[in-house]
Motif scaffolding. Structure first.
Motif, PDB file in Angstrom:
ATOM      1  N   UNK A 469      50.135  42.559  41.737  1.00 57.13           N
ATOM      2  CA  UNK A 469      49.365  42.634  40.497  1.00 57.13           C
ATOM      3  C   UNK A 469      49.869  43.762  39.606  1.00 57.13           C
ATOM      4  N   UNK A 477      51.290  41.095  31.318  1.00 54.24           N
ATOM      5  CA  UNK A 477      50.146  41.428  30.479  1.00 54.24           C
ATOM      6  C   UNK A 477      50.415  42.695  29.679  1.00 54.24           C
ATOM      7  N   UNK A 478      49.421  43.048  28.898  1.00 56.41           N
ATOM      8  CA  UNK A 478      49.560  44.252  28.095  1.00 56.41           C
ATOM      9  C   UNK A 478      50.179  43.931  26.749  1.00 56.41           C
ATOM     10  N   UNK A 479      50.338  44.950  25.905  1.00 57.87           N
ATOM     11  CA  UNK A 479      50.944  44.725  24.598  1.00 57.87           C
ATOM     12  C   UNK A 479      52.428  44.368  24.729  1.00 57.87           C
TER      13      UNK A 479
ATOM     14  N   UNK B 171      44.512  39.651  27.696  1.00 58.66           N
ATOM     15  CA  UNK B 171      45.488  40.423  28.460  1.00 58.66           C
ATOM     16  C   UNK B 171      46.242  41.429  27.610  1.00 58.66           C
ATOM     17  N   UNK B 172      46.035  41.362  26.300  1.00 56.87           N
ATOM     18  CA  UNK B 172      46.717  42.321  25.448  1.00 56.87           C
ATOM     19  C   UNK B 172      46.155  43.717  25.639  1.00 56.87           C
ATOM     20  N   UNK B 174      44.918  46.760  27.727  1.00 54.20           N
ATOM     21  CA  UNK B 174      45.113  47.316  29.067  1.00 54.20           C
ATOM     22  C   UNK B 174      43.810  47.409  29.860  1.00 54.20           C
ATOM     23  N   UNK B 177      43.307  44.261  31.727  1.00 59.85           N
ATOM     24  CA  UNK B 177      44.276  44.065  32.812  1.00 59.85           C
ATOM     25  C   UNK B 177      43.915  44.937  34.004  1.00 59.85           C
ATOM     26  N   UNK B 181      42.746  43.700  37.746  1.00 59.12           N
ATOM     27  CA  UNK B 181      43.462  44.135  38.939  1.00 59.12           C
ATOM     28  C   UNK B 181      42.493  44.765  39.932  1.00 59.12           C
TER      29      UNK B 181
END
Lengths: 573, 682
Positions: A469, A477-479, B171-172, B174, B177, B181
């Motif tokens: 993960x 994921x994330x920007x 998911x953009x 943090x 995310x 997790x």
């Protein structure tokens, strides 16, 4: 002559044809002019594809009802003086590994076609030749029933990988190739010594005396005419090894394990793997992770376990301790990796720890799970390497710090990565689960290992979730963040093309199938592993009879002893 | 094919739905189909559940509870795995408990998915969202229908995966995310316990089929089994799993963070269905839990402590969804308490909670939507005029959550609390008292929220227009709302009701359920009550054995009902005074106990503690391992590689090519041979 009989007569040729076909294709490939990439690509692909068809034919001809027996045998004289023969055949165990190999090869080739020139320069011919060579060697190793034949094929897998890494690898390729070769070769020399020792021991066996005293059954003697003579036929050597004492078997096991443990690789002889994987080209990585590592665990299962049952029973806990350390230690290492390929490479070490742990639990559940784990690890880790490779050709980096939020830009790619990551983390319903769960379950039930090992290895499930993960969260994921450094080539931002989807989709389908309906594999493998376990089970049973464990009051008995008793009675706990 | 046989296809309908929704992701023109496909597949599953109802539960109406209930049925789809002597089927176990869970999952699921069709309409990931939801329903149905522990484990991990995917949906950001997790990993800790429990069960019972182990355990209890150390481990291992999935102490920390997902997900996954899986598992395996005399008391106490603990955190939370998240933890604590004391109330509360908590989350979603992602209740006030429907719908939900007399929550909660007090053992009484105290706290924090948001002077902030969001989650939510506004070209400047009427229909149904479902069960129709009773039949034995004083003296149940009902009313009144009639008084009252407030506001620092105890040390170990691997283990290998080279270097001077050197060597060699020969003959 009627057609049926004609087909029957062709049967023994099927396996040799399957072994030789890729090699022949590879040699023909070398005759092509080097600039005709198109022809080279098609030639390779069709070679591997026809090999797959041959393997499927073999699977069709194979009598799955008698899946524990070696079928489609072939047998050729090699060196008479030492009883060396090129002999082989497939039982269900070999069959599944052959299918895995032949299934993955065309897909690996397909992936290699994109950006071929960029990756291999004008040496594409050699690149594919070595891959085809590797395929031949791998298939042959899985089919061999003569130990020297196996050993030769086993070593032949080294050569192609050495060149694939050394010639077509990335920056530090020479060192990686060297380390890989020397490491594996040292291990296999010791393994060869072990094989030779067993063969020599066979020649010293006083066969007639044993038959006279009744220690050796007369019909066994009839079935194995070469006992007491030079031979490397595995059935003979296995029978001969039963007359060794514990110390002799321990040395044999040690020698064989030296070779196999390096190949698997087990902690603490695993350090070549991350290096080799990081430097290898994608196709090499996939071959290495998906199939070649399995040669090690396959070898343990097929040759080490039945040959040295006393030593296996004696040393199983020690080996299991190494496995558990490997699972947790390399799992944690994955968690702090910065390089994608290295992360997956270390995760392979962690996963293979489960495989070996299952093998040394010595019961049907664990070994069945372990074999399944080998197959599914081949698929999911191979696919993950393919995914990483596809991204590398686009963005020219594997550093996680350079990448983020790729799911937005490459949704199809992200889907496959998450899918295979979930396979690898052992999510139920996907192919990673049956192997992992059954391995742990069998370990838990095993009288030699028991709950402490299951608990410790089970912690590996949590660690696996952590690193997988971490990887998914960081990269997908994330920007959105894509490297801008174009010094290694132009950055491409298009999602997977049709060819690449065709590469990954079949693997995904098979993963899902194996997750939802693993039963065919488990059932057929079961019969093949029975004869492997029996010698070790006999040893355990003998020990139990020699020193029965007190379980009279039942309240505070050693529960591992209880299983042993249950095993001895009914073969099931 | 008998009609019961269709049961085995129930989970697969949403699975097909998920696959179709997944296909909708690939083409732009199919996008809009995903929502209807998802809703339809859940609805079909619901209809199928209704269809098999009479075949599972029997056709009798009335009569004494449990008497007309047919035994459990098992239908098998195919054999999933075989290993050694163990066979694992894709088989489904049907009895009253399964039916209740089926109704809850598919019924509430349909309503929430319908609402989500409107809520997620303008989201770019619309088909993906519904694919995950349908997949979740598949996993959840597998969980509640599984006829063996390994299949149950499939559902168990499957819902965990969907929860992961849905929490990390935005998911953009943090924060989403990280929360996703965390949820997955904390759940995995529980799953490991569950898996070990399965291994031990197989070891002990030689089977993992429910219809083998449950009768076997019941038989053992009836025989007055000799308790062995091994057996009594099983319930505790399973409990670790239940605690992880149902967010109880000590593994509850993931649930509040899970609010980073879209609100319909919070309602469906993190309130109504998935988090109750632990309760279901304990209820299902009650006989196994009874194998250890300490297991059920532990369950009850974990539940009792968690429900008070989480309620106190909710007291001081200023985050609209956060309050409901902690209240979910708290309410599941009640359910644990219920199944722990062997009360029918545990499963009953599970079903009522599904109604009112789903309603609360969805109405909270409407508020959030109206305020463009704003979650901070301190910036809200008097919204009843702008959004009257939402206001009164949420009021219904709040009443039920507070356990206000004659609402659903009242009946179910008081049933289980009454049972707890009736057991007559110290542990049960302690847990019961904790539960009764919580009843007051719950009423107070629930209405604190409602009065703050909807009553008093009208004030609101749209998104981050006027205030800076003080937590990451809110920032992300505001970001999401902004994006959505861009997609629709619609920039809200004023709170408004949900624009699409089908969104309010599910809310209405949920509100009716929140208010009247309890009464329906308790006073009017016996069939649900029978079903409930049958669902925890084994557990009911447990209570009776411990001799509740149903006959003589006073009725414990009635006393508890009156006390906790009164406490609930009191809580509501207190909240009304502090947060509506006399705002500002609360601040003055809490001034002397500032440290306590800070402690609560920081959620007892549990997250920080776990970070310090587990995450940080593990990271250090990981880096250390990597260093060891690189330098020591690989170093040793490289050193080994130097051996041949060193040997070569030491003997190299001997091969210098100079004749003299060879001469000396030859002489020395001869001398040595001569010495040996003479020495040997001497």
């Amino acid at each position: 002559m009627d057609f049926q009989a004609f087909l029957q007569s062709l049967q023994p040729l099927l396996i040799p044809a399957m072994i030789l076909f890729p090699l022949a294709g590879g040699i023909l490939l070398l005759l092509l002019p080097r600039h005709e990439l198109h022809k080279i690509c098609y030639g390779t692909f069709y070679t591997t594809f026809i090999t797959l068809l041959l393997a499927l034919t073999a699977a069709g001809v194979f009598d799955w009802e008698r899946s524990g027996e070696v079928q489609l045998k072939f047998d050729l004289n090699w060196i008479n003086a030492f009883g060396l023969r090129l002999e082989g055949g497939v039982d269900s165990l070999s069959m599944w590994f052959v299918l895995l190999t032949t299934f993955l090869m065309p897909l690996v080739m397909l992936e290699a076609f994109t950006h071929l020139r960029q990756r291999t320069g004008d040496r594409a011919k050699e690149f594919f030749f070595w891959l085809l060579f590797a395929e031949s060697a791998m298939i042959a190793a899985f089919c061999a029933t003569d130990l020297i034949f196996f050993y030769v094929c086993y070593e032949f897998t080294l050569i192609p990988l050495f060149f694939l890494i050394g010639v077509f690898g990335s920056t530090d390729r020479k060192k990686a190739a060297m380390v890989y070769f020397c490491y594996s070769f040292t291990g296999s020399m010791l393994m060869l010594a072990g094989i030779l020792y067993v063969a020599w021991f066979n020649t010293t066996l006083p066969v007639e005396e044993l038959v006279a005293t009744g220690a050796l059954a007369a019909d066994t003697r009839l079935a194995l005419p070469q006992l007491g003579e030079w031979t490397f036929n595995f059935n003979h050597l296995k029978e001969a090894a039963q007359y060794m004492d514990g110390t002799q078997q321990a040395f044999v096991l040690l020698a064989l394990m030296c070779g196999f443990a390096v190949k698997v690789p087990m902690f603490p002889v695993h350090t070549w793997l991350p290096l080799a994987h990081t430097e290898a080209p994608t196709a090499g990585s996939v071959d290495l992770a998906a199939v070649m590592l399995k040669l090690g665990s396959y070898g343990m299962l097929r040759f080490a376990l039945p040959t040295a049952p006393i030593a296996v029973v004696d040393y199983a806990p020690f080996i299991a301790v190494l496995c558990v350390i490997g699972i947790l230690y390399t799992g944690l290492i994955c968690w702090v990796q910065k390089d994608l390929k290295k992360l997956i490479a270390y995760s392979s070490v962690s996963h293979m720890g489960f495989v070996v742990l299952g093998l040394f639990a010595i019961n049907n559940i664990a070994i069945g799970g372990s074999v399944f784990y080998m197959l599914s690890h081949g698929l999911s880790t191979g696919a993950l390497f393919l995914c990483v490779g596809m991204m590398y050709t686009r963005l020219h980096t594997r550093q996680m710090s350079d990448l983020s939020g790729l799911g937005k830009q490459f949704p199809v790619w992200a889907f496959f990565v998450i899918f295979f990551a979930l396979c690898s983390v052992g999510l139920p319903g996907l192919n990673g689960f049956p192997g992992e769960f059954l391995t742990l379950m069998g370990t838990f039930q095993a009288p030699l290992l028991g709950w402490p090992f299951a608990l410790a290895a089970g912690l590996g499930m949590i660690v696996a979730a952590m690193y997988i993960l971490y990887f998914v969260g960081k990269v997908i994921f994330g920007p959105l963040k894509i490297p801008t450094d174009t010094s290694h080539g132009p950055i491409e931002t298009h999602d997977l093309n049709f060819k690449e989807i065709c590469t990954l989709a079949p693997i995904a389908v098979v993963c899902l199938w194996l997750g939802l309906y693993p039963n065919p594999v488990l059932v057929t493998v079961e019969e093949a592993i029975d004869p492997i376990i029996i010698p070790a089970e006999r040893v355990m049973q003998a020990r139990l009879e020699a020193a029965p464990i007190e379980t009279a009051d039942g309240s505070n008995a050693d529960w591992r002893g209880q299983t042993l008793a249950a095993n001895a009675e009914g073969g099931e706990p | 094919m008998s009609e019961l046989e269709i049961a085995k296809f129930i989970p697969w309908v949403p699975a097909v739905g998920a696959a179709l929704c997944g296909l909708c992701c690939t083409r732009e023109r199919f996008r809009a189909w995903a929502g209807p496909i998802c809703v339809a597949s859940i609805l079909i599953a619901f209809a199928m559940s209704v269809g098999i109802y009479s075949h599972v539960v029997g056709d009798g109406h009335g009569g004494e509870a449990g008497h007309h209930i047919a035994g459990p049925h098992v239908v098998t789809l195919y054999t999933w795995m075989t290993a050694g002597a163990m066979t694992v089927d894709m088989g489904y176990f049907l009895d009253s408990l399964t039916m209740i869970m089926l109704f809850v999952v598919t019924g509430i699921g349909t309503l929430i998915a319908t609402y989500a069709m409107g809520y997620m309409k303008h989201d770019p990931g619309y088909p993906r969202f519904f694919a995950f939801v349908a997949l979740f329903i598949f996993a959840m149905l597998t969980l509640v229908m599984a006829d063996n522990l390994i299949l149950l484990y499939l559902g168990w991990e499957g819902v965990g995966l969907c929860s992961y995917l849905l929490i990390g949906y935005y998911s953009k950001y943090p924060v989403a995310v990280v929360a996703a997790k965390k949820a997955f990993i904390v759940n995995r800790v529980g799953d490991l316990g569950f898996a070990l429990g399965i291994f031990l069960t197989y070891y002990q019972f030689g089977s993992i089929d429910l219809n083998v182990i449950i009768p076997a355990a019941t038989q053992m209890i009836e025989d007055g089994y000799t308790q062995t150390a091994v057996l009594s481990w099983i319930p505790f291992l399973l409990l670790i799993g239940a605690v992880g999935k149902s967010a109880q102490i000590p593994l509850y920390t993931w649930l509040p963070d899970a609010m980073a997902g879209p609100t319909p997900v919070s309602a469906l996954v993190h309130a109504a269905t998935m988090v109750t899986a632990g309760v279901y598992m304990i209820a299902r395996l009650t006989p196994v839990f009874q194998l250890s005399p300490y297991a059920l008391p532990t369950v009850a106490l974990v539940g009792g402590v968690t429900c008070l603990f989480a309620a106190t955190i909710a007291l001081n939370s200023n985050d609209l969804k956060g309050v409901f998240a902690y209240s979910t933890v708290s309410q599941i604590g009640y359910m644990f308490l219920g199944v722990g004391v062997g009360s029918v109330g545990g499963v009953f509360h599970l079903s009522t909670h599904a109604f009112f908590k789903a309603l609360l989350f969805l109405t909270a979603g409407s508020v959030m939507h109206a305020l463009a992602g704003n979650l901070d209740i301190r910036t809200m006030g008097g919204l009843r005029r702008k959004m009257p429907v939402t206001c009164w719908l949420m009021f219904c939900g709040c009443l039920a959550l507070a356990g206000f007399p004659f609402t659903s929550g009242f009946y179910s909660k008081d049933l289980l609390l009454g049972d707890a007090m009736a057991v007559g053992q110290t542990w049960a009484t302690v847990a019961g008292v904790l539960g009764i105290i919580t009843a007051f706290v719950t009423a107070f924090y629930t209405f604190r929220l409602w009065f703050t948001v909807f009553m008093g002077k009208e004030k609101y902030d749209i998104g981050d227009a006027h205030h800076t969001p003080d937590n990451e989650l809110e920032k992300a939510m505001i970001g999401v709302a902004k994006e959505e506004a861009e997609h629709t070209g619609h920039h809200p400047h004023e709170p408004h009701e949900m624009p699409w009427w089908p969104m309010n229909v599910p809310l209405l149904i949920l509100a009716v359920g929140s208010l009247f479902y309890g009464m329906l069960v308790k006073k009017i129709t016996p069939w649900i009550a029978d079903m409930l009773h049958a669902s925890t039949e084994f557990a009911a034995i447990h209570v009776e054995h411990h001799g509740a004083d149903y006959g003589g003296g006073f009725d414990t149940h009635q006393v508890v009902e009156i006390i906790s009902g009164a406490l609930a009313v009191l809580g509501v009144l207190l909240a009304m005074v502090l947060y509506w009639l006399k705002p500002g008084l609360a601040g003055k009252l809490t001034a002397p106990i500032r440290p306590v407030v800070t402690l609560l506001a920081n959620k007892y620092y549990v997250d920080e503690l776990y970070d310090l105890l587990f995450v940080k040390p593990l990271r250090v170990i990981a880096y250390l391992s990597y260093a060891i691997d690189q330098f020591i283990i690989h170093g040793l290998v490289l050193a080994f590689g130097w051996v041949p080279r060193l040997v070569g270097m030491t003997v190299r001077p001997a091969q210098s090519g100079k004749l003299q050197g060879y001469g000396i060597g030859m002489a020395c060699g001869l001398a040595l041979v001569a010495f040996i020969v003479f020495w040997a003959t001497a």
